[in-house]
Motif scaffolding. Structure first.
Motif, PDB file in Angstrom:
ATOM      1  N   THR A  23       0.562   3.210   0.642  1.00 26.11           N
ATOM      2  CA  THR A  23      -0.297   2.122   1.122  1.00 26.11           C
ATOM      3  C   THR A  23      -0.204   0.946   0.146  1.00 26.11           C
ATOM      4  N   HIS A  24      -0.563  -0.247   0.660  1.00 29.69           N
ATOM      5  CA  HIS A  24      -0.659  -1.447  -0.177  1.00 29.69           C
ATOM      6  C   HIS A  24      -2.083  -1.996  -0.048  1.00 29.69           C
ATOM      7  N   PRO A  25      -2.779  -2.214  -1.158  1.00 33.03           N
ATOM      8  CA  PRO A  25      -4.197  -2.612  -1.071  1.00 33.03           C
ATOM      9  C   PRO A  25      -4.405  -3.995  -0.452  1.00 33.03           C
TER      10      PRO A  25
ATOM     11  N   ASN B   5       4.885  -7.286   9.251  1.00 26.99           N
ATOM     12  CA  ASN B   5       3.677  -7.671   8.519  1.00 26.99           C
ATOM     13  C   ASN B   5       2.785  -6.437   8.407  1.00 26.99           C
ATOM     14  N   ILE B   6       2.733  -5.845   7.226  1.00 27.46           N
ATOM     15  CA  ILE B   6       2.044  -4.567   7.026  1.00 27.46           C
ATOM     16  C   ILE B   6       0.613  -4.829   6.546  1.00 27.46           C
ATOM     17  N   PRO B   7      -0.375  -4.325   7.304  1.00 27.73           N
ATOM     18  CA  PRO B   7      -1.771  -4.553   6.913  1.00 27.73           C
ATOM     19  C   PRO B   7      -2.146  -3.805   5.630  1.00 27.73           C
TER      20      PRO B   7
ATOM     21  N   GLU C 283      -1.370   3.612   5.851  1.00 24.35           N
ATOM     22  CA  GLU C 283      -0.355   4.553   5.352  1.00 24.35           C
ATOM     23  C   GLU C 283       0.922   4.389   6.173  1.00 24.35           C
ATOM     24  N   HIS C 284       2.064   4.221   5.493  1.00 24.77           N
ATOM     25  CA  HIS C 284       3.331   3.946   6.180  1.00 24.77           C
ATOM     26  C   HIS C 284       4.511   4.298   5.288  1.00 24.77           C
ATOM     27  N   TRP C 285       5.697   4.271   5.907  1.00 27.07           N
ATOM     28  CA  TRP C 285       6.943   4.371   5.126  1.00 27.07           C
ATOM     29  C   TRP C 285       7.979   3.446   5.743  1.00 27.07           C
TER      30      TRP C 285
HETATM   31 MN    MN Z   1       5.459  -0.577   2.028  1.00 24.10          MN
END
Ligand code: MN
Length: 134
Positions: free
Chosen positions: A53-55, A86-88, A92-94
């Protein structure tokens, strides 16, 4: 370096956080003006991040190859050169290459205080085989 490459491949990324062979060239570091970093990440075929994840979110700009982006509990999203993701925050992702093609993306990753990523569990071989079978 392939003559069609835009940036050097850079340094190999650690196996704790990347499965297979992945490389980073840092382009811009966080500084007094920028609350983000910019890097070029190259995934060789079969390489991918672990789940993470990215905060404050992340933007990926795919500049070469083919790969996948997947958010936990959602269908995988095939990605290719020219696409922007565009990742919120806190999702959780890859992301990574397909099992036969490399993936090269620019990653613009925001910081919350001094944190830009929380690494979780690896994408299992079963999970990875399943997305490649589609
Ligand atoms: Mn990422």
């Amino acid at each position: 370096m392939d003559t069609t490459d835009i940036f050097p491949k850079g340094q190999q990324l650690p196996s704790e956080w990347f499965t297979g062979n992945a490389f980073l060239t840092q382009l811009i570091a966080k500084d007094k003006n920028h609350e983000f970093s910019v890097g070029c990440v190259t995934f060789e075929p079969k390489a991918r991040t672990v789940w993470h994840t990215h905060p404050k979110g992340q933007v990926l700009i795919v500049i070469d190859g083919e790969g996948f982006y997947q958010e936990k509990g959602k269908p995988v999203q095939p990605i290719a050169k020219g696409e922007v993701i565009n990742i919120p925050e806190n999702i959780e992702h890859w992301h990574g290459a397909t099992d036969t093609k490399k993936l090269v993306h620019i990653a613009i990753t925001n910081y919350k205080d001094d944190v830009q990523v929380t690494w979780l569990q690896p994408v299992s071989d079963d999970e990875y085989s399943e997305v490649n079978a589609k």
